[in-house]
Design a protein around this motif. Structure first.
Motif, mmCIF file in Angstrom:
data_model
loop_
_atom_site.group_PDB
_atom_site.id
_atom_site.type_symbol
_atom_site.label_atom_id
_atom_site.label_comp_id
_atom_site.label_asym_id
_atom_site.label_seq_id
_atom_site.Cartn_x
_atom_site.Cartn_y
_atom_site.Cartn_z
ATOM 1 N N HIS A 360 37.603 44.978 35.204
ATOM 2 C CA HIS A 360 36.960 45.695 36.353
ATOM 3 C C HIS A 360 36.288 44.720 37.193
ATOM 4 N N GLU A 361 35.616 43.799 36.590
ATOM 5 C CA GLU A 361 35.066 43.003 37.458
ATOM 6 C C GLU A 361 35.823 42.148 38.213
ATOM 7 N N MET A 362 36.872 41.713 37.468
ATOM 8 C CA MET A 362 37.929 40.767 38.189
ATOM 9 C C MET A 362 38.690 41.563 39.366
ATOM 10 N N ARG A 363 38.848 42.863 39.267
ATOM 11 C CA ARG A 363 39.412 43.772 40.260
ATOM 12 C C ARG A 363 38.543 43.745 41.544
ATOM 13 N N GLU A 364 37.286 43.891 41.270
ATOM 14 C CA GLU A 364 36.336 43.751 42.333
ATOM 15 C C GLU A 364 36.413 42.537 43.042
ATOM 16 N N PHE A 365 36.365 41.333 42.139
ATOM 17 C CA PHE A 365 36.225 40.092 42.816
ATOM 18 C C PHE A 365 37.825 39.824 43.839
ATOM 19 N N TRP A 366 38.734 40.346 43.228
ATOM 20 C CA TRP A 366 39.915 40.020 44.140
ATOM 21 C C TRP A 366 39.873 41.079 45.537
ATOM 22 N N ARG A 367 39.149 42.431 45.050
ATOM 23 C CA ARG A 367 39.149 43.020 46.350
ATOM 24 C C ARG A 367 38.057 42.441 47.510
ATOM 25 N N VAL A 368 37.017 41.950 47.083
ATOM 26 C CA VAL A 368 36.073 41.298 47.588
ATOM 27 C C VAL A 368 36.769 40.070 48.282
ATOM 28 N N TRP A 369 37.594 39.267 47.283
ATOM 29 C CA TRP A 369 38.279 38.143 47.992
ATOM 30 C C TRP A 369 39.205 38.482 49.227
ATOM 31 N N ASP A 370 39.677 39.665 49.228
ATOM 32 C CA ASP A 370 40.612 40.014 50.335
ATOM 33 C C ASP A 370 39.892 40.680 51.645
ATOM 34 N N LEU A 371 38.655 40.703 51.393
ATOM 35 C CA LEU A 371 37.874 40.862 52.454
ATOM 36 C C LEU A 371 37.262 39.779 53.433
ATOM 37 N N MET A 372 37.660 38.630 52.739
ATOM 38 C CA MET A 372 37.058 37.374 53.517
ATOM 39 C C MET A 372 37.560 37.041 54.660
ATOM 40 N N PRO A 373 36.807 36.657 55.826
ATOM 41 C CA PRO A 373 36.987 36.304 56.966
ATOM 42 C C PRO A 373 38.035 35.382 57.158
ATOM 43 N N PRO A 374 39.044 35.330 58.027
ATOM 44 C CA PRO A 374 40.270 34.371 57.774
ATOM 45 C C PRO A 374 39.990 32.986 58.185
ATOM 46 N N HIS A 375 38.955 32.501 58.839
ATOM 47 C CA HIS A 375 38.663 31.092 59.129
ATOM 48 C C HIS A 375 38.395 30.474 57.665
ATOM 49 N N THR A 376 38.238 31.212 56.380
ATOM 50 C CA THR A 376 37.818 30.547 55.456
ATOM 51 C C THR A 376 38.969 30.334 54.521
ATOM 52 N N MET A 377 40.259 30.823 55.015
ATOM 53 C CA MET A 377 41.304 30.772 54.012
ATOM 54 C C MET A 377 42.606 30.007 54.721
ATOM 55 N N GLU A 378 42.305 29.015 55.114
ATOM 56 C CA GLU A 378 43.578 28.162 55.847
ATOM 57 C C GLU A 378 44.396 28.014 54.468
ATOM 58 N N MET A 379 45.775 28.373 54.769
ATOM 59 C CA MET A 379 46.672 28.218 53.713
ATOM 60 C C MET A 379 47.938 27.362 54.149
#
Ligand SMILES: Cc1ncc(COP(=O)(O)O)c(C=O)c1O
Length: 379
Positions: A360-379
């Motif tokens: 459940h902690e890791m699900r929260e990690f990825w949920r929060v990850w997906d809220l990350m502002p786009p400029h922090t995620m160059e891919m």
């Protein structure tokens, strides 16, 4: 490639809104930030920053410690019984075992014992670095050698740094923070080539997680006949006892005696003495934790993959994740959402080290990850 947050969320089907109903607490008790954070049911953030075993110790260990609470008004017994159990577990003499208030204490003892002013410590970079602080404070020189491209210790470069003034070489295997292995065979060759007066400390804090890899073999389970080698283990990881503070070293009798003579008296508390003995023989529980960690790690890889994020192959209970952008931004974002990961690693500017928590902690990690502002995620 830059990917917009909304697009990514749609693709992943995530992006739930943070609940406003959860109370806020101040984060002033957590180093390095004044942000407010949401309380978890336990009153703190989700801790994915210290490579602990999120599931805790076995029931039997907890019961032993509970039963030992009546002893806490007395000073602890000598560590003889615990030392005897550790010796029995590893098939060594009790004189070869040194117990510490966490294995970090053993690192400090090793510096105090094997490094004088002006002598040299050789370490990898990045690695678990308290030993470098201890060495500098003792007036020793510290030579840091970057890991190879495969994140192994660069043993040739470390050897080039080792001379008659080198009192100690520190090898963390598997390595923290990269979770990577240095092959056993290479380590053996390296140790043989070191100057005869140089001691080697092999930190096997994550031993149990690496067990099945063919490149790995513990220097306690498969020792080399070399009196310069000291191996450390901890009960803070697989055994789920980080808060108890218990670690130990196995070495030849003479260096073990030297290390032990630098300990504070009664450096292992009464609950650790009792709980530690029980924990060491919980082999089924250890196997369960290894399996569960492998599952949790695989799920982490799956989630990273789904987001086209790269990871370093881990032999531990944590994973280095390439954020695609500055690590600080990701760390900050997670912290603002009540999730702690390890501090930035200067030589790996895009990576964050994430300790594996409960599902459940890791699900929260990825949920929060997906809220990350786009400029922090160059891919
Ligand atoms: C490689 C390594 N050694 C030692 C330790 C500390 O262990 P202990 O809790 O026994 O002091 C850690 C903790 O994260 C670690 O990563």
């Amino acid at each position: 490639m830059l990917i917009s947050r909304r697009h990514l969320l749609r693709r992943l089907g995530g992006g739930a809104v943070v609940s406003a109903a959860i109370p806020l607490i101040r984060e002033s008790s957590f180093a390095g930030t004044r942000e407010s954070v949401r309380a978890t049911p336990h009153g703190g953030p989700i801790r994915l920053n210290m490579n602990e075993n999120a599931y805790g110790p076995s029931e039997r260990v907890t019961a032993t410690m509970r039963a030992s609470l009546s002893l806490v008004n007395r000073y602890p017994d000598t560590a003889g019984a615990l030392v005897g159990e550790i010796a029995g577990l590893h098939g060594v003499k009790p004189e070869q075992v040194v117990v510490g208030c966490g294995s970090t204490e053993i690192l400090r003892l090793a510096v105090a014992t094997f490094l004088g002013r002006g002598e040299k410590l050789v370490v990898a970079s990045p690695t678990f670095d308290p030993i470098t602080d201890y060495a500098r404070r003792a007036g020793a020189e510290v030579a840091t050698v970057p890991l190879t491209k495969q994140y192994a210790h660069d043993l040739d470069a470390m050897l080039a740094q080792a001379d008659a003034s080198t009192g100690l070489v520190y090898l963390c295997n598997p390595n923290n923070p990269t979770g990577s292995l240095t092959p056993r065979q290479d380590l053996e060759i390296f140790i043989r080539k070191l100057p005869p007066t140089t001691r080697v400390l092999i930190d096997e804090a994550y031993h149990h997680y690496a067990g099945t890899s063919s490149a790995y073999a513990s220097f306690i389970d498969r020792p080399v006949d070399d009196r310069r080698v000291v191996v450390t283990r901890t009960l803070s990881k697989i055994y789920g006892l980080a808060g108890l503070r218990l670690g130990y070293a196995v070495a030849a009798t003479a260096p073990a005696h030297q290390l032990s003579s630098m300990r504070s008296p009664m450096n292992v508390n009464v609950l650790a003495l009792r709980g530690g003995v029980t924990a060491l023989y919980e082999s089924e529980y250890v196997s369960l934790c290894v399996r569960r960690n492998a599952d949790d790690r695989q799920e982490f890889y799956n989630q990273a993959n789904a987001r086209m994020l790269r990871v370093i192959d881990s032999h531990t209970n944590f994973v280095m994740l390439n954020t695609g952008g500055p690590a600080e931004a990701a760390i900050d974002h997670l912290r603002k959402h009540n999730i702690l990961v390890a501090p930035p690693i200067p030589s790996m500017t895009k990576y964050i080290r994430v300790s594996l928590g409960k599902p459940h902690e890791m699900r929260e990690f990825w949920r929060v990850w997906d809220l990350m502002p786009p400029h922090t995620m160059e891919m």
